[in-house]
Design a protein around this motif. Structure first.
Motif, mmCIF file in Angstrom:
data_model
loop_
_atom_site.group_PDB
_atom_site.id
_atom_site.type_symbol
_atom_site.label_atom_id
_atom_site.label_comp_id
_atom_site.label_asym_id
_atom_site.label_seq_id
_atom_site.Cartn_x
_atom_site.Cartn_y
_atom_site.Cartn_z
ATOM 1 N N UNK A 26 0.867 -1.169 0.000
ATOM 2 C CA UNK A 26 0.000 0.000 0.000
ATOM 3 C C UNK A 26 0.910 1.227 0.000
ATOM 4 N N UNK A 27 0.628 2.181 -0.883
ATOM 5 C CA UNK A 27 1.418 3.413 -0.943
ATOM 6 C C UNK A 27 0.765 4.447 -0.036
ATOM 7 N N UNK A 28 1.480 4.906 0.981
ATOM 8 C CA UNK A 28 0.953 5.908 1.896
ATOM 9 C C UNK A 28 1.219 7.320 1.402
ATOM 10 N N UNK A 33 9.996 14.894 -5.040
ATOM 11 C CA UNK A 33 11.305 15.542 -5.142
ATOM 12 C C UNK A 33 12.445 14.542 -5.036
ATOM 13 N N UNK A 34 12.270 13.544 -4.172
ATOM 14 C CA UNK A 34 13.328 12.562 -3.943
ATOM 15 C C UNK A 34 13.070 11.230 -4.633
ATOM 16 N N UNK A 35 11.911 11.088 -5.291
ATOM 17 C CA UNK A 35 11.590 9.840 -5.987
ATOM 18 C C UNK A 35 11.382 8.666 -5.057
ATOM 19 N N UNK A 36 10.891 8.951 -3.848
ATOM 20 C CA UNK A 36 10.687 7.907 -2.851
ATOM 21 C C UNK A 36 9.202 7.777 -2.515
ATOM 22 N N UNK A 37 8.818 6.571 -2.090
ATOM 23 C CA UNK A 37 7.443 6.316 -1.668
ATOM 24 C C UNK A 37 7.467 5.686 -0.283
ATOM 25 N N UNK A 38 6.544 6.124 0.562
ATOM 26 C CA UNK A 38 6.365 5.530 1.896
ATOM 27 C C UNK A 38 5.335 4.424 1.722
ATOM 28 N N UNK A 39 5.725 3.183 1.996
ATOM 29 C CA UNK A 39 4.856 2.033 1.740
ATOM 30 C C UNK A 39 4.809 1.109 2.954
ATOM 31 N N UNK A 40 3.857 0.163 2.903
ATOM 32 C CA UNK A 40 3.892 -0.965 3.832
ATOM 33 C C UNK A 40 3.262 -2.171 3.161
ATOM 34 N N UNK A 41 3.751 -3.382 3.500
ATOM 35 C CA UNK A 41 3.151 -4.602 2.960
ATOM 36 C C UNK A 41 1.710 -4.729 3.456
ATOM 37 N N UNK A 42 0.807 -5.175 2.575
ATOM 38 C CA UNK A 42 -0.599 -5.293 2.962
ATOM 39 C C UNK A 42 -0.793 -6.208 4.162
ATOM 40 N N UNK A 43 0.013 -7.242 4.269
ATOM 41 C CA UNK A 43 -0.137 -8.196 5.372
ATOM 42 C C UNK A 43 0.656 -7.809 6.619
ATOM 43 N N UNK A 44 1.441 -6.712 6.532
ATOM 44 C CA UNK A 44 2.248 -6.272 7.671
ATOM 45 C C UNK A 44 2.255 -4.748 7.753
ATOM 46 N N UNK A 45 1.115 -4.121 8.084
ATOM 47 C CA UNK A 45 1.047 -2.661 8.094
ATOM 48 C C UNK A 45 2.014 -1.990 9.062
ATOM 49 N N UNK A 46 2.539 -2.726 10.011
ATOM 50 C CA UNK A 46 3.501 -2.146 10.956
ATOM 51 C C UNK A 46 4.905 -2.041 10.343
ATOM 52 N N UNK A 47 5.131 -2.664 9.204
ATOM 53 C CA UNK A 47 6.440 -2.673 8.530
ATOM 54 C C UNK A 47 6.565 -1.540 7.507
ATOM 55 N N UNK A 48 6.285 -0.342 7.929
ATOM 56 C CA UNK A 48 6.321 0.838 7.059
ATOM 57 C C UNK A 48 7.768 1.251 6.758
#
Length: 59
Positions: A26-28, A33-48
């Protein structure tokens, strides 16, 4: 994936099928500017974490 598409997916009310290294994610937030995305695995939302947007794949 490019930053603009990642941004569209992050703001979409619909769930899109996106993976990072084969893991459905999931893309949060997208930092265009930096070409980065804050994400987390759908099955592990705590692993951001942040990854390069070009490592994301839309299916």
């Amino acid at each position: 994936m490019d930053e603009q598409r990642a941004q569209e997916i992050a703001h979409s009310p619909d769930m899109k099928h996106v993976t990072h290294e084969g893991t459905p994610i999931y893309i949060q937030h997208v930092d265009e500017e930096n070409g980065m995305a804050r994400i987390f695995p759908l099955e592990q939302p705590e692993e951001e974490h942040s990854v390069p947007v070009n490592n994301l794949v839309e299916h």
